[in-house]
Design a protein around this motif. Structure first.
Motif, PDB file in Angstrom:
ATOM      1  N   LEU A 206       0.843  -0.960   0.106  1.00 36.83           N
ATOM      2  CA  LEU A 206       0.066  -0.146   0.043  1.00 36.83           C
ATOM      3  C   LEU A 206       0.973   1.232   0.110  1.00 36.83           C
ATOM      4  CD1 LEU A 206      -2.641  -1.252   2.620  1.00 36.83           C
ATOM      5  CD2 LEU A 206      -3.084  -0.676  -0.003  1.00 36.83           C
ATOM      6  N   LEU A 207       1.945   1.116   0.670  1.00 41.24           N
ATOM      7  CA  LEU A 207       2.777   2.423   0.729  1.00 41.24           C
ATOM      8  C   LEU A 207       3.166   2.559  -0.703  1.00 41.24           C
ATOM      9  CD1 LEU A 207       4.595   1.758   4.222  1.00 41.24           C
ATOM     10  CD2 LEU A 207       3.176   3.816   3.852  1.00 41.24           C
ATOM     11  N   ALA A 208       3.996   1.479  -1.176  1.00 44.64           N
ATOM     12  CA  ALA A 208       4.473   1.744  -2.654  1.00 44.64           C
ATOM     13  C   ALA A 208       3.360   2.015  -3.682  1.00 44.64           C
ATOM     14  CB  ALA A 208       5.051   0.305  -3.098  1.00 44.64           C
ATOM     15  N   GLY A 209       2.086   1.757  -3.455  1.00 41.94           N
ATOM     16  CA  GLY A 209       1.181   2.214  -4.230  1.00 41.94           C
ATOM     17  C   GLY A 209       0.850   3.739  -4.048  1.00 41.94           C
ATOM     18  N   ALA A 210       1.306   4.125  -2.996  1.00 44.56           N
ATOM     19  CA  ALA A 210       0.960   5.917  -2.497  1.00 44.56           C
ATOM     20  C   ALA A 210       2.199   6.427  -2.744  1.00 44.56           C
ATOM     21  CB  ALA A 210       0.655   5.876  -1.169  1.00 44.56           C
ATOM     22  N   ARG A 211       3.250   5.760  -3.392  1.00 50.78           N
ATOM     23  CA  ARG A 211       4.687   6.374  -3.811  1.00 50.78           C
ATOM     24  C   ARG A 211       5.299   6.843  -2.773  1.00 50.78           C
ATOM     25  NH1 ARG A 211       3.533  11.133  -6.884  1.00 50.78           N
ATOM     26  NH2 ARG A 211       1.339  10.999  -6.292  1.00 50.78           N
ATOM     27  N   LEU A 212       5.305   6.019  -1.579  1.00 49.82           N
ATOM     28  CA  LEU A 212       6.018   5.927  -0.278  1.00 49.82           C
ATOM     29  C   LEU A 212       6.911   5.186  -0.333  1.00 49.82           C
ATOM     30  CD1 LEU A 212       3.163   7.283   2.038  1.00 49.82           C
ATOM     31  CD2 LEU A 212       4.981   8.694   1.574  1.00 49.82           C
ATOM     32  N   ARG A 213       8.297   5.492  -0.091  1.00 55.15           N
ATOM     33  CA  ARG A 213       9.349   4.611  -0.093  1.00 55.15           C
ATOM     34  C   ARG A 213       9.551   3.930   1.394  1.00 55.15           C
ATOM     35  NH1 ARG A 213      14.851   5.127   1.031  1.00 55.15           N
ATOM     36  NH2 ARG A 213      14.498   7.286   0.723  1.00 55.15           N
ATOM     37  N   ALA A 214       9.286   2.729   1.779  1.00 56.07           N
ATOM     38  CA  ALA A 214       9.594   2.275   2.952  1.00 56.07           C
ATOM     39  C   ALA A 214      10.918   2.021   3.517  1.00 56.07           C
ATOM     40  CB  ALA A 214       8.699   0.910   3.253  1.00 56.07           C
TER      41      ALA A 214
END
Length: 249
Positions: A206-214
């Motif tokens: 979900l984070l990747a889908g929101a363009r956030l890099r974990a």
């Protein structure tokens, strides 16, 4: 912003609004959060300090940082962030939570900008923050992906997003639903919906889908012997927290 553009679930908001007056009672309905708070703060402060190169031994290490606390409730996280020097905005969709938070902050001599609203509305208004705290909220929203996209949009490039939630497995059902709500009665029955819990891998997607890099994920583990919480790099089986970054480009 219209209701159709919000990820808020009215039934979930109503649960917490009914408990609003008890936010600052360490023995009340929010006792689990009061117990968990030192562990959450340990993770949050260390992640912010590491990301922005701040020294936690100074009086106000977060001076100059603008921070958003989504689902701020009565201010259990907003207040310590303000004490550490951050310029804090706390937002909550439950109307009764905001007066409680405002009154308590005033009593503590803290200036915190508490607002009734949603992450989506703030993002639509063009608000921007260095840090977004999204703690124990995502399992209560109607559309986790849309919610995380709003969190991304609220961050400045290079900003830090910290998100905690509950894993979905038999152990989390036993501890968070059966144990916390039915046996210990720490929370009213129905506070959590186990089907909305999110596994760490699902949250990373979900984070990747929101363009956030974990950049990190860590467990928060309750010890029934010491009656306290601690951070664990290995045990993400029930409560866990993640850190992610909005890329510079």
């Amino acid at each position: 912003m219209s209701e159709t553009n919000s990820t808020i679930d009215p039934a979930e908001v109503a649960k917490f609004e009914a408990m609003a007056a008890e936010w600052w009672d360490p023995s009340g309905k929010f006792k689990p959060l009061h117990m968990l708070n030192p562990c959450r703060l340990d993770y949050i402060t260390r992640q912010i300090a590491a990301h922005f190169g701040r020294d936690l031994t100074t009086d106000r290490p977060f001076d100059g940082l603008r921070l958003l606390d989504i689902g701020c409730g009565g201010g259990l996280l907003s207040e310590p962030m303000a004490r550490l020097g951050a310029t804090v905005v706390g937002v909550d969709a439950a109307p009764r939570n905001i007066p409680v938070a405002r009154v308590h902050a005033e009593q503590m001599g803290l200036q915190i900008d508490y607002r009734l609203g949603t992450a989506e509305a703030l993002a639509a208004a063009g608000e921007a923050f260095d840090v977004v705290l999204n703690m124990e909220v995502i399992e209560h929203v109607a559309d986790p992906q849309a919610f995380l996209i709003a969190c991304h949009d609220l961050l400045v490039p290079g900003g830090l997003h910290i998100c905690s939630t509950l894993n979905r497995n038999p152990k989390s059902f036993a501890m968070a639903i059966v144990g916390a709500e039915h046996i210990m009665r720490w929370l009213p029955k129905g506070t959590h919906d186990w089907s909305r819990f999110i596994t760490p891998n699902e949250l990373y997607d979900l984070l990747a889908g929101a363009r956030l890099r974990a950049i990190d994920r860590t467990g928060m583990v309750f010890n029934p012997i010491t009656w306290g919480w601690s951070l664990s790099a290995r045990d993400l089986s029930v409560n866990y927290v993640t850190a992610s970054v909005r890329p510079q480009a």
